[in-house]
Design a protein around this motif. Structure first.
Motif, PDB file in Angstrom:
ATOM      1  N   PRO A   1       8.473  -7.128  14.224  1.00  0.00           N
ATOM      2  CA  PRO A   1       8.908  -5.731  14.306  1.00  0.00           C
ATOM      3  C   PRO A   1      10.399  -5.653  14.602  1.00  0.00           C
ATOM      4  CG  PRO A   1       6.978  -6.117  15.686  1.00  0.00           C
ATOM      5  CD  PRO A   1       7.474  -7.457  15.239  1.00  0.00           C
ATOM      6  N   GLY A   2      11.034  -4.628  14.045  1.00  0.00           N
ATOM      7  CA  GLY A   2      12.440  -4.386  14.329  1.00  0.00           C
ATOM      8  C   GLY A   2      12.629  -3.847  15.736  1.00  0.00           C
ATOM      9  N   TRP A   3      13.853  -3.900  16.205  1.00  0.00           N
ATOM     10  CA  TRP A   3      14.182  -3.406  17.536  1.00  0.00           C
ATOM     11  C   TRP A   3      13.860  -1.922  17.606  1.00  0.00           C
ATOM     12  CZ3 TRP A   3      18.474  -0.553  19.799  1.00  0.00           C
ATOM     13  CH2 TRP A   3      18.560  -0.715  21.173  1.00  0.00           C
ATOM     14  N   HIS A   4      12.977  -1.520  18.489  1.00  0.00           N
ATOM     15  CA  HIS A   4      12.538  -0.134  18.692  1.00  0.00           C
ATOM     16  C   HIS A   4      11.845   0.455  17.461  1.00  0.00           C
ATOM     17  CE1 HIS A   4      14.097   0.372  22.723  1.00  0.00           C
ATOM     18  NE2 HIS A   4      15.190  -0.259  22.328  1.00  0.00           N
ATOM     19  N   GLU A   5      11.342  -0.383  16.553  1.00  0.00           N
ATOM     20  CA  GLU A   5      10.605   0.100  15.382  1.00  0.00           C
ATOM     21  C   GLU A   5       9.231   0.580  15.829  1.00  0.00           C
ATOM     22  OE1 GLU A   5       9.830  -1.378  10.833  1.00  0.00           O
ATOM     23  OE2 GLU A   5       9.741  -2.909  12.394  1.00  0.00           O
ATOM     24  N   CYS A   6       8.860   1.780  15.411  1.00  0.00           N
ATOM     25  CA  CYS A   6       7.554   2.316  15.815  1.00  0.00           C
ATOM     26  C   CYS A   6       6.437   1.624  15.041  1.00  0.00           C
ATOM     27  CB  CYS A   6       7.503   3.826  15.624  1.00  0.00           C
ATOM     28  SG  CYS A   6       7.199   4.406  13.940  1.00  0.00           S
ATOM     29  N   VAL A   7       5.228   1.763  15.549  1.00  0.00           N
ATOM     30  CA  VAL A   7       4.070   1.090  14.968  1.00  0.00           C
ATOM     31  C   VAL A   7       3.847   1.510  13.515  1.00  0.00           C
ATOM     32  CG1 VAL A   7       2.405   2.755  15.930  1.00  0.00           C
ATOM     33  CG2 VAL A   7       1.646   0.452  15.313  1.00  0.00           C
ATOM     34  N   LEU A   8       3.992   2.788  13.205  1.00  0.00           N
ATOM     35  CA  LEU A   8       3.721   3.229  11.840  1.00  0.00           C
ATOM     36  C   LEU A   8       4.788   2.770  10.861  1.00  0.00           C
ATOM     37  CD1 LEU A   8       2.272   6.807  12.405  1.00  0.00           C
ATOM     38  CD2 LEU A   8       1.050   4.654  12.032  1.00  0.00           C
ATOM     39  N   CYS A   9       6.043   2.795  11.257  1.00  0.00           N
ATOM     40  CA  CYS A   9       7.098   2.293  10.370  1.00  0.00           C
ATOM     41  C   CYS A   9       6.912   0.800  10.119  1.00  0.00           C
ATOM     42  CB  CYS A   9       8.481   2.570  10.957  1.00  0.00           C
ATOM     43  SG  CYS A   9       8.965   4.319  10.859  1.00  0.00           S
ATOM     44  N   TYR A  10       6.547   0.064  11.170  1.00  0.00           N
ATOM     45  CA  TYR A  10       6.312  -1.369  11.016  1.00  0.00           C
ATOM     46  C   TYR A  10       5.126  -1.637  10.088  1.00  0.00           C
ATOM     47  CZ  TYR A  10       4.761  -6.087  12.003  1.00  0.00           C
ATOM     48  OH  TYR A  10       4.341  -7.384  11.860  1.00  0.00           O
ATOM     49  N   VAL A  11       3.994  -0.983  10.340  1.00  0.00           N
ATOM     50  CA  VAL A  11       2.802  -1.212   9.515  1.00  0.00           C
ATOM     51  C   VAL A  11       3.090  -0.816   8.065  1.00  0.00           C
ATOM     52  CG1 VAL A  11       0.405  -0.513   9.120  1.00  0.00           C
ATOM     53  CG2 VAL A  11       1.188  -1.045  11.435  1.00  0.00           C
ATOM     54  N   ASN A  12       3.757   0.285   7.864  1.00  0.00           N
ATOM     55  CA  ASN A  12       4.103   0.716   6.511  1.00  0.00           C
ATOM     56  C   ASN A  12       4.967  -0.342   5.804  1.00  0.00           C
ATOM     57  OD1 ASN A  12       4.209   2.781   4.383  1.00  0.00           O
ATOM     58  ND2 ASN A  12       6.368   2.888   4.931  1.00  0.00           N
ATOM     59  N   ARG A  13       5.942  -0.888   6.520  1.00  0.00           N
ATOM     60  CA  ARG A  13       6.822  -1.911   5.959  1.00  0.00           C
ATOM     61  C   ARG A  13       6.044  -3.186   5.622  1.00  0.00           C
ATOM     62  NH1 ARG A  13      10.082  -5.819   8.451  1.00  0.00           N
ATOM     63  NH2 ARG A  13       9.626  -5.008  10.542  1.00  0.00           N
ATOM     64  N   MET A  14       5.114  -3.571   6.498  1.00  0.00           N
ATOM     65  CA  MET A  14       4.328  -4.785   6.261  1.00  0.00           C
ATOM     66  C   MET A  14       3.359  -4.606   5.090  1.00  0.00           C
ATOM     67  SD  MET A  14       5.369  -7.175   8.256  1.00  0.00           S
ATOM     68  CE  MET A  14       6.988  -6.478   7.905  1.00  0.00           C
ATOM     69  N   ILE A  15       2.747  -3.434   4.982  1.00  0.00           N
ATOM     70  CA  ILE A  15       1.846  -3.181   3.858  1.00  0.00           C
ATOM     71  C   ILE A  15       2.619  -3.211   2.549  1.00  0.00           C
ATOM     72  CG2 ILE A  15       0.395  -1.443   2.739  1.00  0.00           C
ATOM     73  CD1 ILE A  15      -0.550  -0.616   5.522  1.00  0.00           C
ATOM     74  N   ALA A  16       3.813  -2.620   2.539  1.00  0.00           N
ATOM     75  CA  ALA A  16       4.622  -2.621   1.317  1.00  0.00           C
ATOM     76  C   ALA A  16       4.987  -4.049   0.903  1.00  0.00           C
ATOM     77  CB  ALA A  16       5.886  -1.787   1.526  1.00  0.00           C
ATOM     78  N   ALA A  17       5.239  -4.904   1.875  1.00  0.00           N
ATOM     79  CA  ALA A  17       5.649  -6.278   1.570  1.00  0.00           C
ATOM     80  C   ALA A  17       4.481  -7.222   1.337  1.00  0.00           C
ATOM     81  CB  ALA A  17       6.527  -6.811   2.712  1.00  0.00           C
ATOM     82  N   PHE A  18       3.398  -7.069   2.117  1.00  0.00           N
ATOM     83  CA  PHE A  18       2.328  -8.071   2.113  1.00  0.00           C
ATOM     84  C   PHE A  18       0.933  -7.512   1.844  1.00  0.00           C
ATOM     85  CE2 PHE A  18       5.679  -9.488   5.068  1.00  0.00           C
ATOM     86  CZ  PHE A  18       6.101 -10.607   4.366  1.00  0.00           C
ATOM     87  N   GLY A  19       0.799  -6.198   1.772  1.00  0.00           N
ATOM     88  CA  GLY A  19      -0.490  -5.590   1.496  1.00  0.00           C
ATOM     89  C   GLY A  19      -1.371  -5.454   2.728  1.00  0.00           C
ATOM     90  N   CYS A  20      -2.523  -4.857   2.502  1.00  0.00           N
ATOM     91  CA  CYS A  20      -3.516  -4.654   3.547  1.00  0.00           C
ATOM     92  C   CYS A  20      -4.689  -5.578   3.275  1.00  0.00           C
ATOM     93  CB  CYS A  20      -3.985  -3.192   3.540  1.00  0.00           C
ATOM     94  SG  CYS A  20      -5.265  -2.830   4.759  1.00  0.00           S
ATOM     95  N   ASP A  21      -5.163  -6.261   4.304  1.00  0.00           N
ATOM     96  CA  ASP A  21      -6.288  -7.194   4.128  1.00  0.00           C
ATOM     97  C   ASP A  21      -7.614  -6.598   4.603  1.00  0.00           C
ATOM     98  OD1 ASP A  21      -6.097  -7.295   6.883  1.00  0.00           O
ATOM     99  OD2 ASP A  21      -5.908  -9.473   7.007  1.00  0.00           O
ATOM    100  N   GLY A  22      -7.651  -5.279   4.814  1.00  0.00           N
ATOM    101  CA  GLY A  22      -8.886  -4.630   5.244  1.00  0.00           C
ATOM    102  C   GLY A  22      -9.110  -4.666   6.745  1.00  0.00           C
ATOM    103  N   THR A  23      -8.103  -5.106   7.498  1.00  0.00           N
ATOM    104  CA  THR A  23      -8.186  -5.132   8.958  1.00  0.00           C
ATOM    105  C   THR A  23      -6.968  -4.416   9.537  1.00  0.00           C
ATOM    106  OG1 THR A  23      -6.903  -7.170   9.320  1.00  0.00           O
ATOM    107  CG2 THR A  23      -9.269  -7.427   8.821  1.00  0.00           C
ATOM    108  N   LEU A  24      -6.911  -4.352  10.842  1.00  0.00           N
ATOM    109  CA  LEU A  24      -5.733  -3.809  11.532  1.00  0.00           C
ATOM    110  C   LEU A  24      -4.780  -4.949  11.912  1.00  0.00           C
ATOM    111  CD1 LEU A  24      -7.542  -1.147  13.708  1.00  0.00           C
ATOM    112  CD2 LEU A  24      -5.892  -0.690  11.879  1.00  0.00           C
ATOM    113  N   ARG A  25      -4.613  -5.900  10.996  1.00  0.00           N
ATOM    114  CA  ARG A  25      -3.773  -7.087  11.240  1.00  0.00           C
ATOM    115  C   ARG A  25      -2.360  -6.720  11.664  1.00  0.00           C
ATOM    116  NH1 ARG A  25      -1.924 -11.115   6.385  1.00  0.00           N
ATOM    117  NH2 ARG A  25      -1.761  -9.159   5.291  1.00  0.00           N
TER     118      ARG A  25
END
Length: 127
Positions: A24-48
């Motif tokens: 996670p980036g410095w002070h990055e919120c959970v939703l911005c982080y999850v959105n960024r990770m899904i865009a880069a790596f996708g969703c595996d069907g869990t809350l990874r």
């Protein structure tokens, strides 16, 4: 250098790169982080990605997954299908990325609340 040493060195470098790419980036919120990770790596069907953010940014937030489930988010992508959407009107122009995309407005350390980029989806009004 033996083959075993070369493989071990490569494994260490790959682990370091993976950590850098998924931290996670410095002070990055959970939703911005999850959105960024899904865009880069996708969703595996869990809350990874949600768990990864929590473990690094707010380890005491043990109820984060349970709270996600209360809005119908049982995997990372469902956070955005059932829980939150982008509130584009509140994002100042200086935070917009290439193509008009929004960046995280930041949150204080340890909070699990999303930044102002996100707004709760009101399902009651539409259903």
């Amino acid at each position: 250098m033996s083959v075993d040493n070369g493989v071990q060195t490569l494994e260490i470098e790959l682990a370091s790169l993976a950590e850098d790419l998924t931290s996670p980036g410095w002070h990055e919120c959970v939703l911005c982080y999850v959105n960024r990770m899904i865009a880069a790596f996708g969703c595996d069907g869990t809350l990874r990605w949600t768990r990864r953010w929590r473990d690094r940014q707010a380890p005491r937030a043990t109820g984060l997954e349970r709270r996600a489930g209360r809005v119908g988010a049982y995997c990372d992508c469902e956070l955005f299908l059932n829980g939150w959407d982008v509130a584009v009107e509140v994002v100042p122009d200086e935070y917009r990325g290439p193509g008009g995309g929004a960046g995280c407005l930041g949150v204080r350390t340890g909070t699990t609340q999303p930044c102002l980029v996100w707004v709760r989806i009101n399902r009651a009004a539409g259903w």
